[in-house]
Write an enzyme that holds these catalytic residues in place. Sequence first.
Site, PDB file in Angstrom:
ATOM      1  N   GLN A   1     -31.888  19.864  -4.755  1.00  0.00           N
ATOM      2  CA  GLN A   1     -32.119  19.085  -5.665  1.00  0.00           C
ATOM      3  C   GLN A   1     -32.407  19.793  -6.839  1.00  0.00           C
ATOM      4  O   GLN A   1     -33.325  20.443  -6.817  1.00  0.00           O
ATOM      5  CB  GLN A   1     -32.921  17.852  -5.525  1.00  0.00           C
ATOM      6  CG  GLN A   1     -32.686  16.704  -6.533  1.00  0.00           C
ATOM      7  CD  GLN A   1     -31.450  16.071  -6.571  1.00  0.00           C
ATOM      8  OE1 GLN A   1     -30.714  16.032  -5.819  1.00  0.00           O
ATOM      9  NE2 GLN A   1     -31.318  15.470  -7.792  1.00  0.00           N
TER      10      GLN A   1
ATOM     11  N   ASP B   1     -22.301  20.588  -2.963  1.00  0.00           N
ATOM     12  CA  ASP B   1     -22.512  20.440  -4.166  1.00  0.00           C
ATOM     13  C   ASP B   1     -21.486  20.931  -4.931  1.00  0.00           C
ATOM     14  O   ASP B   1     -21.066  20.583  -6.437  1.00  0.00           O
ATOM     15  CB  ASP B   1     -23.765  20.943  -4.794  1.00  0.00           C
ATOM     16  CG  ASP B   1     -24.954  19.745  -5.080  1.00  0.00           C
ATOM     17  OD1 ASP B   1     -24.465  18.683  -5.237  1.00  0.00           O
ATOM     18  OD2 ASP B   1     -26.251  20.190  -4.950  1.00  0.00           O
TER      19      ASP B   1
ATOM     20  N   LYS C   1     -29.814   9.854  -1.268  1.00  0.00           N
ATOM     21  CA  LYS C   1     -28.703  10.550  -0.565  1.00  0.00           C
ATOM     22  C   LYS C   1     -29.179  10.481   0.937  1.00  0.00           C
ATOM     23  O   LYS C   1     -28.319  10.498   1.785  1.00  0.00           O
ATOM     24  CB  LYS C   1     -29.074  12.080  -1.068  1.00  0.00           C
ATOM     25  CG  LYS C   1     -28.253  12.114  -2.596  1.00  0.00           C
ATOM     26  CD  LYS C   1     -28.591  13.595  -3.306  1.00  0.00           C
ATOM     27  CE  LYS C   1     -28.032  13.649  -4.710  1.00  0.00           C
ATOM     28  NZ  LYS C   1     -28.235  14.694  -5.519  1.00  0.00           N
TER      29      LYS C   1
HETATM   30  N1  GUN Z   1     -29.368  17.088 -10.138  1.00  0.00           N
HETATM   31  C1  GUN Z   1     -28.782  16.106 -10.746  1.00  0.00           C
HETATM   32  N2  GUN Z   1     -27.628  16.035 -10.226  1.00  0.00           N
HETATM   33  C2  GUN Z   1     -27.465  16.871  -9.235  1.00  0.00           C
HETATM   34  C3  GUN Z   1     -26.642  16.959  -8.423  1.00  0.00           C
HETATM   35  O1  GUN Z   1     -25.397  16.647  -8.346  1.00  0.00           O
HETATM   36  N3  GUN Z   1     -26.974  17.755  -7.327  1.00  0.00           N
HETATM   37  C4  GUN Z   1     -27.896  18.404  -6.990  1.00  0.00           C
HETATM   38  N4  GUN Z   1     -28.182  19.393  -6.120  1.00  0.00           N
HETATM   39  N5  GUN Z   1     -28.989  18.313  -8.023  1.00  0.00           N
HETATM   40  C5  GUN Z   1     -28.690  17.357  -8.947  1.00  0.00           C
END
Ligand code: GUN
Length: 303
Positions: free
Chosen positions: A116, A139, A72
């Site tokens: 995350q 998100d 990311k």
């Molecule tokens: N963990 C797995 N997928 C995601 C996501 O799309 N965003 C976040 N913040 N954590 C995750």
Amino acid sequence: MTESSNKTNNASTISATNTTNATIIDGKQLAAQIREQVRLDTLTLNGKGIKPGLAVILVGEDPASAVYVKNKVAACETAGFHSELQRYPATITESELLGHIRALNANKNIHGILVQLPLPKHIDTHQVIETIAADKDVDGFHISNAGLLMTGNPLFRPCTPYGVMKMLEAYKVSPWGAHACIVGASNIVGKPMAMLLLAAGATVTICNSKTQDLAHHTRHADILVVATGRPNMITADMIKPGATVIDVGINRLPDGKLCGDVDFESAKTVASAITPVPGGVGPMTIAMLLVNTLEAAHRSQAV
Ligand code: GUN
């Protein structure tokens, strides 16, 4: 709806790889196109004195989360964004973590905040998400963003389901009037996926781990979205001939290979279009995170 009316094989916006069977939905290629557009839009925004900024918080040492977060942050750099990675040990207290989030809420250089998931068990995930300012919640997990999505006026669409909708659009798979079945009812994928497909005119079934006779539901789906984290659990006999199959799972097998939640080799002989793992939904999640962050930066300009 007939099996064939659900999809047109010739996607005009993206070239499809046609095997002997299903069209392979190339998420890597589509994500690259979207990321290039984000990069160009970012240059335009730079001209107005704004550099989109994303803060990513990683708590603990989970290796899979570390890889996702690294990807990311790298994607932000390629797009020309400002990015900040904050790493904290699994022993961080909830109130310390909330303090870092509040500081980012007040930081004018940061337009998007991502924590995350999953978080260590002693931290209340709900509390963490609710502390992120809703207008920086790229998100789309904040309760007010979930509510806006549910009532048909989304501010941020959660990245993975948003990426799935972009894939369907690019490959001309119309949800309108189709029966969509989602296997997995998480807040991150299954539930927002249902809202987006419903808004796009699909009749939606959401299955969960207690669903009786799962195959009965999956076999009626024109669009089947699978997000369970259970390797290869959907087999060809569970798929309606001609269906579009979207595999959100990314599982690492004991031999180190990645596989999805769908048994790709058998499923592609029945489906008319299918996403591979890797190279399907995964790259789209990151592309849509950039789209949401760019959008957040645009909105900050309007304030
Ligand atoms: N963990 C797995 N997928 C995601 C996501 O799309 N965003 C976040 N913040 N954590 C995750």
